[in-house]
Design an enzyme around this catalytic site. Structure first.
Site, PDB file in Angstrom:
ATOM      1  N   ASN A 160       0.795  -1.240   0.000  1.00 23.44           N
ATOM      2  CA  ASN A 160       0.000   0.000   0.000  1.00 23.44           C
ATOM      3  C   ASN A 160       0.825   1.287   0.000  1.00 23.44           C
ATOM      4  O   ASN A 160       0.369   2.294  -0.529  1.00 23.44           O
ATOM      5  CB  ASN A 160      -1.045  -0.015   1.114  1.00 23.44           C
ATOM      6  CG  ASN A 160      -0.451  -0.049   2.484  1.00 23.44           C
ATOM      7  OD1 ASN A 160       0.649  -0.568   2.675  1.00 23.44           O
ATOM      8  ND2 ASN A 160      -1.150   0.491   3.455  1.00 23.44           N
ATOM      9  N   SER A 180      -0.382  -7.583   6.910  1.00 19.10           N
ATOM     10  CA  SER A 180      -1.653  -7.890   7.566  1.00 19.10           C
ATOM     11  C   SER A 180      -1.458  -8.706   8.849  1.00 19.10           C
ATOM     12  O   SER A 180      -0.411  -9.327   9.055  1.00 19.10           O
ATOM     13  CB  SER A 180      -2.535  -8.667   6.596  1.00 19.10           C
ATOM     14  OG  SER A 180      -1.885  -9.879   6.273  1.00 19.10           O
ATOM     15  N   GLU A 186       4.617  -4.621  12.028  1.00 19.91           N
ATOM     16  CA  GLU A 186       3.805  -3.420  11.781  1.00 19.91           C
ATOM     17  C   GLU A 186       2.546  -3.898  11.075  1.00 19.91           C
ATOM     18  O   GLU A 186       2.561  -4.160   9.869  1.00 19.91           O
ATOM     19  CB  GLU A 186       4.591  -2.432  10.898  1.00 19.91           C
ATOM     20  CG  GLU A 186       5.844  -1.856  11.557  1.00 19.91           C
ATOM     21  CD  GLU A 186       5.529  -0.776  12.594  1.00 19.91           C
ATOM     22  OE1 GLU A 186       4.400  -0.248  12.587  1.00 19.91           O
ATOM     23  OE2 GLU A 186       6.404  -0.471  13.420  1.00 19.91           O
ATOM     24  N   CYS A 200      -2.853   1.825   6.375  1.00 17.93           N
ATOM     25  CA  CYS A 200      -2.995   1.027   7.602  1.00 17.93           C
ATOM     26  C   CYS A 200      -3.568   1.865   8.741  1.00 17.93           C
ATOM     27  O   CYS A 200      -4.261   1.344   9.604  1.00 17.93           O
ATOM     28  CB  CYS A 200      -1.653   0.445   8.007  1.00 17.93           C
ATOM     29  SG  CYS A 200      -0.371   1.701   8.164  1.00 17.93           S
TER      30      CYS A 200
HETATM   31  P1  NAD Z   1       0.050  -8.888   3.400  1.00 19.44           P
HETATM   32  O1  NAD Z   1       0.214  -9.340   4.789  1.00 19.44           O
HETATM   33  O2  NAD Z   1      -0.857  -9.640   2.513  1.00 19.44           O
HETATM   34  O3  NAD Z   1       1.474  -8.914   2.631  1.00 19.44           O
HETATM   35  C1  NAD Z   1       2.618  -8.271   3.182  1.00 19.44           C
HETATM   36  C2  NAD Z   1       3.855  -9.003   2.702  1.00 19.44           C
HETATM   37  O4  NAD Z   1       3.818 -10.346   3.174  1.00 19.44           O
HETATM   38  C3  NAD Z   1       3.994  -9.086   1.176  1.00 19.44           C
HETATM   39  O5  NAD Z   1       5.338  -8.838   0.836  1.00 19.44           O
HETATM   40  C4  NAD Z   1       3.597 -10.503   0.864  1.00 19.44           C
HETATM   41  O6  NAD Z   1       4.270 -11.020  -0.257  1.00 19.44           O
HETATM   42  C5  NAD Z   1       3.982 -11.257   2.121  1.00 19.44           C
HETATM   43  N1  NAD Z   1       3.119 -12.420   2.344  1.00 19.44           N
HETATM   44  C6  NAD Z   1       1.817 -12.573   2.010  1.00 19.44           C
HETATM   45  N2  NAD Z   1       1.374 -13.785   2.383  1.00 19.44           N
HETATM   46  C7  NAD Z   1       2.406 -14.398   2.989  1.00 19.44           C
HETATM   47  C8  NAD Z   1       2.567 -15.687   3.597  1.00 19.44           C
HETATM   48  N3  NAD Z   1       1.561 -16.559   3.654  1.00 19.44           N
HETATM   49  N4  NAD Z   1       3.767 -15.993   4.128  1.00 19.44           N
HETATM   50  C9  NAD Z   1       4.784 -15.106   4.079  1.00 19.44           C
HETATM   51  N5  NAD Z   1       4.684 -13.884   3.515  1.00 19.44           N
HETATM   52  C10 NAD Z   1       3.522 -13.532   2.968  1.00 19.44           C
HETATM   53  O7  NAD Z   1      -0.324  -7.354   3.476  1.00 19.44           O
HETATM   54  P2  NAD Z   1      -0.642  -6.363   2.277  1.00 19.44           P
HETATM   55  O8  NAD Z   1      -1.938  -6.750   1.674  1.00 19.44           O
HETATM   56  O9  NAD Z   1       0.540  -6.203   1.398  1.00 19.44           O
HETATM   57  O10 NAD Z   1      -0.812  -4.981   3.085  1.00 19.44           O
HETATM   58  C11 NAD Z   1      -1.984  -4.626   3.712  1.00 19.44           C
HETATM   59  C12 NAD Z   1      -1.927  -4.871   5.191  1.00 19.44           C
HETATM   60  O11 NAD Z   1      -0.772  -4.307   5.736  1.00 19.44           O
HETATM   61  C13 NAD Z   1      -3.089  -4.211   5.918  1.00 19.44           C
HETATM   62  O12 NAD Z   1      -3.560  -5.085   6.902  1.00 19.44           O
HETATM   63  C14 NAD Z   1      -2.454  -2.980   6.555  1.00 19.44           C
HETATM   64  O13 NAD Z   1      -3.126  -2.527   7.690  1.00 19.44           O
HETATM   65  C15 NAD Z   1      -1.091  -3.465   6.852  1.00 19.44           C
HETATM   66  N6  NAD Z   1      -0.142  -2.365   6.898  1.00 19.44           N
HETATM   67  C16 NAD Z   1       0.410  -2.021   8.078  1.00 19.44           C
HETATM   68  C17 NAD Z   1       1.279  -0.941   8.135  1.00 19.44           C
HETATM   69  C18 NAD Z   1       1.925  -0.505   9.419  1.00 19.44           C
HETATM   70  O14 NAD Z   1       2.836   0.298   9.352  1.00 19.44           O
HETATM   71  N7  NAD Z   1       1.498  -0.977  10.557  1.00 19.44           N
HETATM   72  C19 NAD Z   1       1.591  -0.237   6.973  1.00 19.44           C
HETATM   73  C20 NAD Z   1       1.005  -0.641   5.791  1.00 19.44           C
HETATM   74  C21 NAD Z   1       0.148  -1.708   5.751  1.00 19.44           C
END
Ligand code: NAD
Length: 460
Positions: A115, A189, A210, A244
């Site tokens: 994002n 996430s 995070e 987020c």
């Molecule tokens: P996501 O968890 O789907 O993916 C994040 C990363 O994890 C990606 O690089 C992805 O390739 C990897 N990933 C996905 N599935 C995986 C698995 N099964 N095993 C290992 N790695 C895996 O998140 P997203 O859709 O990219 O981002 C959105 C989420 O991130 C939202 O929940 C948002 O709130 C959160 N977010 C948090 C912050 C923060 O600073 N706290 C910032 C931005 C986004």
């Protein structure tokens, strides 16, 4: 070279040469990174536009500008941050000089989300390098153009033994997580955060998570409606609501609800026009799958404004929805899109019943001019961080720690705290030899015991 175990081996060997312990070497890397990022400014905007039609303006304030400002801060302060810090000696260790040394963990894995794909890979990279680590970045597979550019920038600045990007989706992330790292920094996430925590636990690897969650925004009846609507529209719909720390849902006082909704609609039209799909300032949803997910949760809801969809174009218009109870599908998970559910309250107990229904959120917002209510509410609820009378802006102050609590994450970063996150604090006492009080040595005697007790009384 994309053989993951080989990358780790190369970085470990390099880390042990002690080269990254040299602060001047780190500074050289950070300055080279800054030059490369500045040269790439236009390419960054183009990549973000290609990935989800993010405007240049939003790309500047929420990605490029923040990264450059973090780099400037690290370059300016690194020598001071990295210096061993002398602390007061305890009388029990007297005579001594006592220090905290900042020690890099070693080989760091950074996994980023889609994002804010530039900001959320670059910021951890900057602070991990500043702290003297080597880094492997896994950017999101969903932002093909920006992630490709992040990899290119890293390749142009760093040799692979210092920092490299490994691109790919879940299989690659899974393989990375199967390795033994010295630190893992994950943004994403909650469900994937749990997978990361489990993988880290196997090797007792320290981890920053995070994550996200449902962040509330409370609006009472003491506010300026127009100013509140303006700030709310900006903070909720920036990045297409895919933030987020966006307000996930509103809890508004029933006395002003209908007047506020009217003003909110006016503000949305003012900002994005009657046809937001034609606005250059309104981004798209990241992909079709997420657009379909959002379209599904809109079904059978009471739409007050918006609700227009174009799945092929990954478009969902800014949407306001009235929600009467917590069983509504909109209230089951983090929304992560341009949809704002509106709930109503009359008493503070109503707010408690809503907020405590969810895990501890990443962000918490309140619009109110009632100081007592504000203070009481800040102290009552647990959350990562928040803002009174605005949204999102706590992210932009590098003097404030940024992170979640409970399900919204663990650990924090930004500014010096980012440097601290990637550093182990090593305690060192340098003992003086000019005096050696005999009290602690055996054979112990009643007299020594008495002196010892007296010392405890004096020095605590
Ligand atoms: P996501 O968890 O789907 O993916 C994040 C990363 O994890 C990606 O690089 C992805 O390739 C990897 N990933 C996905 N599935 C995986 C698995 N099964 N095993 C290992 N790695 C895996 O998140 P997203 O859709 O990219 O981002 C959105 C989420 O991130 C939202 O929940 C948002 O709130 C959160 N977010 C948090 C912050 C923060 O600073 N706290 C910032 C931005 C986004």
């Amino acid at each position: 070279m994309n053989n993951i175990p080989d990358i780790l081996k190369t970085q470990k060997t390099f880390f042990r040469t002690q080269k990254t312990k040299d602060v001047n070497y780190r500074l050289q890397l950070l300055k080279a990174l800054k030059t490369e990022i500045i040269v790439s400014e236009q390419a960054i905007y183009e990549a973000l536009k290609k990935d989800f039609k993010k405007s240049e303006f939003e790309s500047f304030i929420s990605e490029f500008g923040l990264v450059v400002s973090e780099l400037n801060l690290a370059i300016k302060n690194l020598k001071r941050w990295a210096k061993p810090k002398r602390v007061k000696a305890s009388m029990l260790t007297f005579p001594s000089k006592d220090y905290i040394y900042k020690e890099p963990y070693g080989i760091v894995l950074v996994i980023g989300p889609w994002n804010y794909p530039f900001l959320l890979t670059m910021e951890p990279l900057i602070m991990a390098i500043a702290a003297g680590n080597t880094v492997v970045i896994k950017p999101s597979e969903l932002t093909e153009h920006t992630s490709g550019l992040v990899a290119k920038i890293i390749e142009n600045v760093f040799s692979k033994e210092v920092a490299t990007a490994v691109q790919g989706g879940i299989p690659v992330a899974t393989e990375l997580l199967a390795q033994r790292w010295d630190y893992i920094f994950f943004t994403g996430s909650v469900p994937v955060g749990k997978i990361v925590a489990k993988a880290a636990a196997k090797h007792l690897t320290p981890v920053t998570l995070e994550l996200g969650g449902k962040s509330p925004c409370i609006i009472d009846d003491t506010i300026n409606l127009k100013l509140t609507a303006k700030r709310l529209v900006w903070g909720k719909f920036l990045n297409g609501g895919q933030t987020c720390i966006a307000a996930d849902y509103l809890i508004i006082h029933k006395n002003i609800k209908s007047a506020f909704i009217d003003i909110l609609k006016e503000e949305l039209i003012k900002v994005y026009g009657e046809k937001p799909e034609t606005s250059n300032d309104f981004p798209r949803i990241i992909n079709k799958r997420n657009t379909e997910r959002l379209a599904k949760i809109l079904e059978n809801t009471n739409i007050l404004y918006g609700g227009d969809l174009d799945i092929e174009d990954c478009y969902i218009s800014p949407t306001l929805i009235e929600v009467a109870d917590l069983n509504n599908t909109l209230m089951s998970d983090e929304i992560f899109g341009p949809i704002l559910p509106i709930l109503t309250y009359e008493t503070e107990e109503d707010i408690e019943a809503i907020v405590w229904n969810f895990e501890k959120p990443l962000a918490f917002y309140m619009f109110s001019n009632n100081k007592n209510f504000v203070e009481r509410t800040i102290n009552k609820f647990e959350f990562g961080g928040g803002v009174v009378n605005d949204l999102l802006i706590h992210f932009g102050n590098h003097n404030l720690p940024f992170g979640g609590v409970g399900h919204s994450g663990m650990g924090a970063y930004h500014g010096k705290l980012g440097f601290d996150t990637f550093s182990h604090e090593k305690s060192i006492i340098k003992r003086g030899n000019w005096i050696d009080p005999p009290v602690r040595y055996a054979p112990y005697s009643p007299k020594k015991f008495k002196i010892l007790k007296q010392m405890f009384k004096w020095f605590g």
